[in-house]
Design an enzyme around this catalytic site. Structure first.
Site, PDB file in Angstrom:
ATOM      1  N   HIS A  18       0.828  -1.207   0.000  1.00  0.00           N
ATOM      2  CA  HIS A  18       0.000   0.000   0.000  1.00  0.00           C
ATOM      3  C   HIS A  18       0.865   1.259   0.000  1.00  0.00           C
ATOM      4  O   HIS A  18       1.802   1.367   0.796  1.00  0.00           O
ATOM      5  CB  HIS A  18      -0.891  -0.045   1.252  1.00  0.00           C
ATOM      6  CG  HIS A  18      -1.874   1.068   1.367  1.00  0.00           C
ATOM      7  ND1 HIS A  18      -2.051   1.788   2.519  1.00  0.00           N
ATOM      8  CD2 HIS A  18      -2.772   1.568   0.480  1.00  0.00           C
ATOM      9  CE1 HIS A  18      -3.003   2.679   2.349  1.00  0.00           C
ATOM     10  NE2 HIS A  18      -3.456   2.574   1.119  1.00  0.00           N
ATOM     11  N   GLU A  45       0.629  -0.475  -4.792  1.00  0.00           N
ATOM     12  CA  GLU A  45      -0.404   0.538  -5.055  1.00  0.00           C
ATOM     13  C   GLU A  45       0.169   1.907  -4.745  1.00  0.00           C
ATOM     14  O   GLU A  45       1.011   2.040  -3.839  1.00  0.00           O
ATOM     15  CB  GLU A  45      -1.614   0.255  -4.153  1.00  0.00           C
ATOM     16  CG  GLU A  45      -2.787   1.208  -4.315  1.00  0.00           C
ATOM     17  CD  GLU A  45      -2.824   2.374  -3.324  1.00  0.00           C
ATOM     18  OE1 GLU A  45      -3.787   3.153  -3.373  1.00  0.00           O
ATOM     19  OE2 GLU A  45      -1.862   2.539  -2.517  1.00  0.00           O
ATOM     20  N   ASP A  47      -0.865   6.526  -5.201  1.00  0.00           N
ATOM     21  CA  ASP A  47      -1.869   7.550  -5.494  1.00  0.00           C
ATOM     22  C   ASP A  47      -1.264   8.615  -6.409  1.00  0.00           C
ATOM     23  O   ASP A  47      -0.128   9.040  -6.185  1.00  0.00           O
ATOM     24  CB  ASP A  47      -2.310   8.224  -4.190  1.00  0.00           C
ATOM     25  CG  ASP A  47      -2.684   7.202  -3.135  1.00  0.00           C
ATOM     26  OD1 ASP A  47      -3.713   6.547  -3.304  1.00  0.00           O
ATOM     27  OD2 ASP A  47      -1.918   7.054  -2.146  1.00  0.00           O
ATOM     28  N   HIS A  60      -1.060  11.527  -1.937  1.00  0.00           N
ATOM     29  CA  HIS A  60      -2.358  11.087  -1.429  1.00  0.00           C
ATOM     30  C   HIS A  60      -3.263  12.259  -1.072  1.00  0.00           C
ATOM     31  O   HIS A  60      -4.434  12.291  -1.452  1.00  0.00           O
ATOM     32  CB  HIS A  60      -2.157  10.193  -0.207  1.00  0.00           C
ATOM     33  CG  HIS A  60      -3.426   9.662   0.375  1.00  0.00           C
ATOM     34  ND1 HIS A  60      -4.202  10.378   1.262  1.00  0.00           N
ATOM     35  CD2 HIS A  60      -4.065   8.473   0.189  1.00  0.00           C
ATOM     36  CE1 HIS A  60      -5.266   9.659   1.594  1.00  0.00           C
ATOM     37  NE2 HIS A  60      -5.209   8.502   0.959  1.00  0.00           N
ATOM     38  N   GLU A 120      -3.672   4.319  -8.451  1.00  0.00           N
ATOM     39  CA  GLU A 120      -4.922   4.927  -7.973  1.00  0.00           C
ATOM     40  C   GLU A 120      -4.963   6.389  -8.372  1.00  0.00           C
ATOM     41  O   GLU A 120      -4.135   7.190  -7.919  1.00  0.00           O
ATOM     42  CB  GLU A 120      -5.082   4.780  -6.458  1.00  0.00           C
ATOM     43  CG  GLU A 120      -6.462   5.309  -6.045  1.00  0.00           C
ATOM     44  CD  GLU A 120      -6.681   5.477  -4.556  1.00  0.00           C
ATOM     45  OE1 GLU A 120      -6.011   4.807  -3.743  1.00  0.00           O
ATOM     46  OE2 GLU A 120      -7.538   6.309  -4.213  1.00  0.00           O
TER      47      GLU A 120
HETATM   48  O1  G3P Z   1      -6.395   1.853  -3.345  1.00  0.00           O
HETATM   49  C1  G3P Z   1      -6.601   1.327  -2.070  1.00  0.00           C
HETATM   50  C2  G3P Z   1      -6.369   2.368  -0.997  1.00  0.00           C
HETATM   51  O2  G3P Z   1      -5.157   3.022  -1.246  1.00  0.00           O
HETATM   52  C3  G3P Z   1      -7.471   3.379  -0.929  1.00  0.00           C
HETATM   53  O3  G3P Z   1      -7.345   4.236   0.152  1.00  0.00           O
HETATM   54  O4  G3P Z   1      -6.925   6.478   1.079  1.00  0.00           O
HETATM   55  O5  G3P Z   1      -5.119   4.782   1.099  1.00  0.00           O
HETATM   56  O6  G3P Z   1      -5.805   5.839  -1.035  1.00  0.00           O
HETATM   57  P1  G3P Z   1      -6.243   5.374   0.316  1.00  0.00           P
HETATM   58 MG    MG Z   2      -4.501   4.731  -2.401  1.00  0.00          MG
END
Ligand code: G3P
Ligand code: MG
Length: 249
Positions: A18, A45, A47, A60, A120
């Site tokens: 993550h 993953e 952002d 993020h 993302e």
């Molecule tokens: O994509 C899964 C997760 O990253 C979504 O939540 O707020 O960590 O971007 P967040």
């Molecule tokens: Mg995310």
């Protein structure tokens, strides 16, 4: 894309780091991806948001304060402004000097590392469609064919723009709690998978989505008990911050 029972194949491995390096490195930095790969993760993953001058960068939050200590918002500053910031020191002084990376640099590094990607799209308010379009197009141009890829977003406007820009790209729709009309929303956006908050997932929900042939991935799972519960429900993959204790290590 369909498997033998009509179920679409989830394109990423079961464990996804993550925000790059999970809880072991400053989020959304190149150092995080290197660490994830070194610890045996095969997918990560992150952002992506656009700067004022339209450069996709890893971030993020809409504002810079939490991760860099700087004032202001990503969408109000140019890439040259962000390039000077330190995205590591607030996490820990040992990471001082770690930069905010551009998406193009991340794609190049992760391709070298052989990491599958979940990109993302995290648009700043008011920049939803442009962010979806730019991110999808850059990923399509730069990510090597054959390496695992999934583009996702909570933002349906961004995903619609991504779909328009690159119709055949693999997409997932993100939810916190899965809504009643999930199937219509996924179909409208050409999404092959559903991502949802693990704590809100229960047996009937995963069963209903899976019965429609749609794989489910869950975020953010940081305990072995929650991982076991999710896999027992039939979830295909988990996002984790616990790169030290969970996943393929
Ligand atoms: O994509 C899964 C997760 O990253 C979504 O939540 O707020 O960590 O971007 P967040
Ligand atoms: Mg995310």
């Amino acid at each position: 894309m369909s498997g033998p029972a009509g179920r679409r194949r989830y394109p990423l491995p079961r464990w996804i780091a993550h925000r790059g390096g999970g809880g072991l490195a400053p989020e959304n930095t190149l150092a995080g991806f290197r660490l994830a790969a070194r610890l045996g993760f095969r997918a990560a993953e992150f952002d992506v948001m656009l700067t004022r001058d339209g450069v996709p960068v890893l971030m993020h939050d809409e504002t810079l304060a939490r991760t860099t200590g700087a004032a202001g918002a990503v969408a109000d500053l140019d890439w040259a402004d962000l390039a000077r910031l330190d995205a590591g020191a607030r996490f820990h002084k040992s990471w001082a000097g770690e930069a905010i990376p551009r998406l193009d640099a991340v794609l190049a590094l992760c391709a070298d590392l052989g990491l599958g990607l979940n990109v993302e799209i995290k648009p700043a308010t008011g920049h939803e469609a442009r962010t979806g379009e730019v991110v999808a197009a850059l990923v399509a141009a730069r990510w090597p064919a054959g390496l695992p890829l999934l583009v996702s977003s909570f933002c349906e406007t961004a995903l619609a723009a991504a779909q328009e820009a690159v119709p055949g790209q693999a997409r997932a729709l993100l939810f916190e709690t899965v809504p009643a009309d999930w199937a219509e929303r996924l179909a409208r956006l050409g999404c092959l998978a559903l991502h949802a908050r693990a704590a809100d997932l229960d047996g009937p929900t995963v069963a209903a989505v899976s019965a429609a042939g749609v794989p489910v991935a869950a975020y953010t799972v940081n305990s072995a008990a929650e991982a076991d519960r999710c896999f027992a429900l039939g979830v295909s993959a988990l996002f984790t911050d616990r790169l030290d204790g969970l996943g393929p290590v």
